[in-house]
Design a protein around this motif. Structure first.
Motif, PDB file in Angstrom:
ATOM      1  N   HIS A  64      89.687  78.654 -16.706  1.00 27.85           N
ATOM      2  CA  HIS A  64      88.634  79.652 -16.892  1.00 27.85           C
ATOM      3  C   HIS A  64      88.583  80.142 -18.339  1.00 27.85           C
ATOM      4  CE1 HIS A  64      87.813  79.754 -12.655  1.00 27.85           C
ATOM      5  NE2 HIS A  64      89.065  80.056 -12.377  1.00 27.85           N
ATOM      6  N   SER A  65      89.653  79.894 -19.067  1.00 25.97           N
ATOM      7  CA  SER A  65      89.711  80.271 -20.476  1.00 25.97           C
ATOM      8  C   SER A  65      89.123  79.142 -21.333  1.00 25.97           C
ATOM      9  CB  SER A  65      91.172  80.518 -20.855  1.00 25.97           C
ATOM     10  OG  SER A  65      91.322  80.629 -22.250  1.00 25.97           O
ATOM     11  N   LEU A  66      88.906  79.430 -22.595  1.00 23.67           N
ATOM     12  CA  LEU A  66      88.484  78.383 -23.524  1.00 23.67           C
ATOM     13  C   LEU A  66      89.636  77.477 -23.891  1.00 23.67           C
ATOM     14  CD1 LEU A  66      86.101  80.372 -25.921  1.00 23.67           C
ATOM     15  CD2 LEU A  66      85.510  78.934 -23.959  1.00 23.67           C
ATOM     16  N   SER A  67      90.882  77.908 -23.561  1.00 18.43           N
ATOM     17  CA  SER A  67      92.068  77.111 -23.836  1.00 18.43           C
ATOM     18  C   SER A  67      92.921  77.046 -22.580  1.00 18.43           C
ATOM     19  CB  SER A  67      92.880  77.734 -24.973  1.00 18.43           C
ATOM     20  OG  SER A  67      94.145  77.081 -25.104  1.00 18.43           O
ATOM     21  N   THR A  68      93.554  75.877 -22.365  1.00 20.41           N
ATOM     22  CA  THR A  68      94.482  75.763 -21.234  1.00 20.41           C
ATOM     23  C   THR A  68      95.888  76.207 -21.622  1.00 20.41           C
ATOM     24  OG1 THR A  68      94.976  73.457 -21.782  1.00 20.41           O
ATOM     25  CG2 THR A  68      93.200  73.869 -20.180  1.00 20.41           C
ATOM     26  N   TYR A  69      96.084  76.588 -22.867  1.00 18.16           N
ATOM     27  CA  TYR A  69      97.401  77.062 -23.301  1.00 18.16           C
ATOM     28  C   TYR A  69      97.700  78.398 -22.634  1.00 18.16           C
ATOM     29  CZ  TYR A  69     101.349  77.873 -26.426  1.00 18.16           C
ATOM     30  OH  TYR A  69     102.610  78.075 -26.931  1.00 18.16           O
ATOM     31  N   THR A  70      98.943  78.568 -22.203  1.00 16.32           N
ATOM     32  CA  THR A  70      99.310  79.773 -21.445  1.00 16.32           C
ATOM     33  C   THR A  70      99.653  80.937 -22.379  1.00 16.32           C
ATOM     34  OG1 THR A  70     101.563  78.884 -21.265  1.00 16.32           O
ATOM     35  CG2 THR A  70     100.079  78.529 -19.388  1.00 16.32           C
ATOM     36  N   PHE A  71      98.650  81.409 -23.132  1.00 17.56           N
ATOM     37  CA  PHE A  71      98.878  82.523 -24.054  1.00 17.56           C
ATOM     38  C   PHE A  71      99.465  83.756 -23.364  1.00 17.56           C
ATOM     39  CE2 PHE A  71      95.745  80.213 -26.715  1.00 17.56           C
ATOM     40  CZ  PHE A  71      96.429  80.222 -27.917  1.00 17.56           C
ATOM     41  N   PRO A  72      98.947  84.180 -22.210  1.00 17.62           N
ATOM     42  CA  PRO A  72      99.487  85.399 -21.593  1.00 17.62           C
ATOM     43  C   PRO A  72     100.971  85.303 -21.265  1.00 17.62           C
ATOM     44  CG  PRO A  72      97.370  84.845 -20.618  1.00 17.62           C
ATOM     45  CD  PRO A  72      97.781  83.671 -21.459  1.00 17.62           C
ATOM     46  N   LEU A  73     101.460  84.097 -21.018  1.00 19.75           N
ATOM     47  CA  LEU A  73     102.875  83.925 -20.709  1.00 19.75           C
ATOM     48  C   LEU A  73     103.750  84.282 -21.909  1.00 19.75           C
ATOM     49  CD1 LEU A  73     104.966  82.899 -18.629  1.00 19.75           C
ATOM     50  CD2 LEU A  73     104.652  80.607 -19.598  1.00 19.75           C
ATOM     51  N   PHE A  74     103.191  84.150 -23.103  1.00 20.98           N
ATOM     52  CA  PHE A  74     103.951  84.373 -24.341  1.00 20.98           C
ATOM     53  C   PHE A  74     103.454  85.622 -25.071  1.00 20.98           C
ATOM     54  CE2 PHE A  74     103.834  79.754 -23.556  1.00 20.98           C
ATOM     55  CZ  PHE A  74     105.182  79.560 -23.301  1.00 20.98           C
ATOM     56  N   ASN A  75     103.225  86.697 -24.308  1.00 18.95           N
ATOM     57  CA  ASN A  75     102.749  87.950 -24.903  1.00 18.95           C
ATOM     58  C   ASN A  75     103.639  88.426 -26.045  1.00 18.95           C
ATOM     59  OD1 ASN A  75     100.372  88.546 -23.518  1.00 18.95           O
ATOM     60  ND2 ASN A  75     101.460  89.399 -21.770  1.00 18.95           N
ATOM     61  N   GLU A  76     104.946  88.328 -25.837  1.00 20.98           N
ATOM     62  CA  GLU A  76     105.891  88.798 -26.858  1.00 20.98           C
ATOM     63  C   GLU A  76     105.713  88.024 -28.161  1.00 20.98           C
ATOM     64  OE1 GLU A  76     110.740  89.049 -27.547  1.00 20.98           O
ATOM     65  OE2 GLU A  76     109.923  88.367 -25.630  1.00 20.98           O
ATOM     66  N   GLU A  77     105.458  86.742 -28.030  1.00 18.33           N
ATOM     67  CA  GLU A  77     105.322  85.882 -29.207  1.00 18.33           C
ATOM     68  C   GLU A  77     104.044  86.192 -29.976  1.00 18.33           C
ATOM     69  OE1 GLU A  77     106.985  82.441 -31.357  1.00 18.33           O
ATOM     70  OE2 GLU A  77     107.715  84.028 -30.062  1.00 18.33           O
ATOM     71  N   TRP A  78     102.963  86.544 -29.234  1.00 18.62           N
ATOM     72  CA  TRP A  78     101.663  86.716 -29.867  1.00 18.62           C
ATOM     73  C   TRP A  78     101.282  88.177 -30.069  1.00 18.62           C
ATOM     74  CZ3 TRP A  78      99.253  82.757 -32.107  1.00 18.62           C
ATOM     75  CH2 TRP A  78      99.672  81.461 -31.743  1.00 18.62           C
ATOM     76  N   GLY A  79     102.141  89.089 -29.620  1.00 18.52           N
ATOM     77  CA  GLY A  79     101.876  90.507 -29.850  1.00 18.52           C
ATOM     78  C   GLY A  79     100.716  91.044 -29.057  1.00 18.52           C
ATOM     79  N   HIS A  80     100.477  90.487 -27.860  1.00 14.36           N
ATOM     80  CA  HIS A  80      99.388  90.957 -27.006  1.00 14.36           C
ATOM     81  C   HIS A  80      99.959  91.478 -25.695  1.00 14.36           C
ATOM     82  CE1 HIS A  80      95.736  89.699 -29.174  1.00 14.36           C
ATOM     83  NE2 HIS A  80      96.545  88.787 -29.725  1.00 14.36           N
ATOM     84  N   LYS A  81      99.120  92.131 -24.896  1.00 18.60           N
ATOM     85  CA  LYS A  81      99.513  92.614 -23.572  1.00 18.60           C
ATOM     86  C   LYS A  81      98.533  92.083 -22.532  1.00 18.60           C
ATOM     87  CE  LYS A  81     101.898  96.789 -25.102  1.00 18.60           C
ATOM     88  NZ  LYS A  81     101.996  98.272 -24.979  1.00 18.60           N
ATOM     89  N   MET A  82      98.394  90.786 -22.488  1.00 22.17           N
ATOM     90  CA  MET A  82      97.533  90.151 -21.493  1.00 22.17           C
ATOM     91  C   MET A  82      98.261  90.078 -20.151  1.00 22.17           C
ATOM     92  SD  MET A  82      95.986  87.057 -23.854  1.00 22.17           S
ATOM     93  CE  MET A  82      97.549  86.745 -24.699  1.00 22.17           C
ATOM     94  N   ASN A  83      97.494  89.950 -19.081  1.00 19.15           N
ATOM     95  CA  ASN A  83      98.069  89.795 -17.748  1.00 19.15           C
ATOM     96  C   ASN A  83      98.693  88.410 -17.644  1.00 19.15           C
ATOM     97  OD1 ASN A  83      98.655  89.496 -15.019  1.00 19.15           O
ATOM     98  ND2 ASN A  83      96.813  90.554 -14.342  1.00 19.15           N
ATOM     99  N   VAL A  84     100.009  88.370 -17.429  1.00 29.10           N
ATOM    100  CA  VAL A  84     100.717  87.087 -17.394  1.00 29.10           C
ATOM    101  C   VAL A  84     100.143  86.164 -16.328  1.00 29.10           C
ATOM    102  CG1 VAL A  84     102.952  85.994 -16.986  1.00 29.10           C
ATOM    103  CG2 VAL A  84     102.835  88.091 -18.323  1.00 29.10           C
ATOM    104  N   ARG A  85      99.677  86.723 -15.219  1.00 28.31           N
ATOM    105  CA  ARG A  85      99.150  85.895 -14.126  1.00 28.31           C
ATOM    106  C   ARG A  85      97.857  85.183 -14.519  1.00 28.31           C
ATOM    107  NH1 ARG A  85     100.009  89.080  -8.466  1.00 28.31           N
ATOM    108  NH2 ARG A  85      99.112  87.125  -7.722  1.00 28.31           N
ATOM    109  N   ASP A  86      97.237  85.619 -15.619  1.00 28.62           N
ATOM    110  CA  ASP A  86      96.034  84.926 -16.105  1.00 28.62           C
ATOM    111  C   ASP A  86      96.370  83.619 -16.810  1.00 28.62           C
ATOM    112  OD1 ASP A  86      94.374  86.871 -15.095  1.00 28.62           O
ATOM    113  OD2 ASP A  86      94.260  88.014 -16.977  1.00 28.62           O
ATOM    114  N   SER A  87      97.653  83.281 -16.873  1.00 24.43           N
ATOM    115  CA  SER A  87      98.049  81.984 -17.445  1.00 24.43           C
ATOM    116  C   SER A  87      97.659  80.835 -16.527  1.00 24.43           C
ATOM    117  CB  SER A  87      99.565  81.944 -17.661  1.00 24.43           C
ATOM    118  OG  SER A  87      99.994  82.937 -18.556  1.00 24.43           O
ATOM    119  N   TRP A  88      97.498  81.129 -15.238  1.00 27.37           N
ATOM    120  CA  TRP A  88      97.288  80.081 -14.242  1.00 27.37           C
ATOM    121  C   TRP A  88      96.090  80.398 -13.358  1.00 27.37           C
ATOM    122  CZ3 TRP A  88     101.909  83.020 -14.299  1.00 27.37           C
ATOM    123  CH2 TRP A  88     102.920  82.484 -15.100  1.00 27.37           C
TER     124      TRP A  88
END
Length: 212
Positions: free
Chosen positions: A88-112
């Motif tokens: 559903h995202s423009l990327s299949t990369y699991t950005f929300p899973l790596f919130n700490e790495e990217w400095g965001h607070k996305m919902n981790v469950r939105d990775s899948w």
């Protein structure tokens, strides 16, 4: 009349390759019915949860539900929701899973993409190294062919094979299938099943209909 011991792990003496699956499951998100068996001649079948139920992480709260009297062959894999990177995202990369790495607070469950539970009916035979994808429901009495990749629901008493799996044929006529789904012999008390194994094994549907 001999009544099988529902609480044992190994149903056959001196055979450590076949287990009653229900009795080795510790994960409450995996539910298995009575007398369902798993066979593994490569690995220890006691490792089923780790080796065969993959990408099954608590965060998604998805379940694997398997009915009674199923036969699951060596190497069968169940791919749960965390195997499905979101589309559903423009990327299949699991950005929300790596919130700490990217400095965001996305919902981790939105990775899948959450495709719900895997539900296996009763008296289902799953062949060698078949793969069952998340969200799939397999009906009672179905047969899943060797190395089939099941991406869609399977009707009761259908035989499927291939990648992706497709229905090859029905095991019985629609009339007999309807009768079997009404009888639901797998829900009988074990004593009743034992008394009528001759009719179940010989395919005597007409005799089974007469049993009260």
């Amino acid at each position: 009349m001999t009544i099988p011991d529902i609480n044992k792990i190994y149903p056959r003496t001196n055979d450590k390759q076949i287990v009653y699956l229900k009795n080795i499951i510790t994960n409450p998100s995996i539910q298995v019915g009575d007398y369902t068996i798993y066979n593994d001649f490569y690995n220890d079948p006691l490792g089923f949860q780790k080796n065969n139920v993959l990408y099954h992480y608590p965060i998604n709260e998805d379940k694997l539900i398997i009915g009674k009297f199923c036969s699951i062959a060596c190497g069968t894999k169940f791919l749960m929701n965390c195997a499905n990177h979101t589309m559903h995202s423009l990327s299949t990369y699991t950005f929300p899973l790596f919130n700490e790495e990217w400095g965001h607070k996305m919902n981790v469950r939105d990775s899948w993409d959450n495709r719900r539970d895997i539900v296996i009916g009763n008296d289902v035979w799953i062949g060698y190294e078949a793969v069952i994808m998340s969200g799939v429901t397999i009906g009672d009495g179905a047969i899943i062919g060797t190395r089939a990749v099941v991406t869609k629901d399977v009707p009761p008493y259908a035989i499927v094979g291939g990648s992706p799996a497709r229905v090859l044929k029905k095991r019985f006529s629609d009339d007999i299938i309807d009768k079997l789904l009404k009888i639901k012999w797998w829900n009988w008390p074990v004593e009743k099943i034992t008394r009528n194994l001759e009719y179940i094994q010989s395919g005597n549907i007409f005799q089974l209909e007469k049993i009260e």
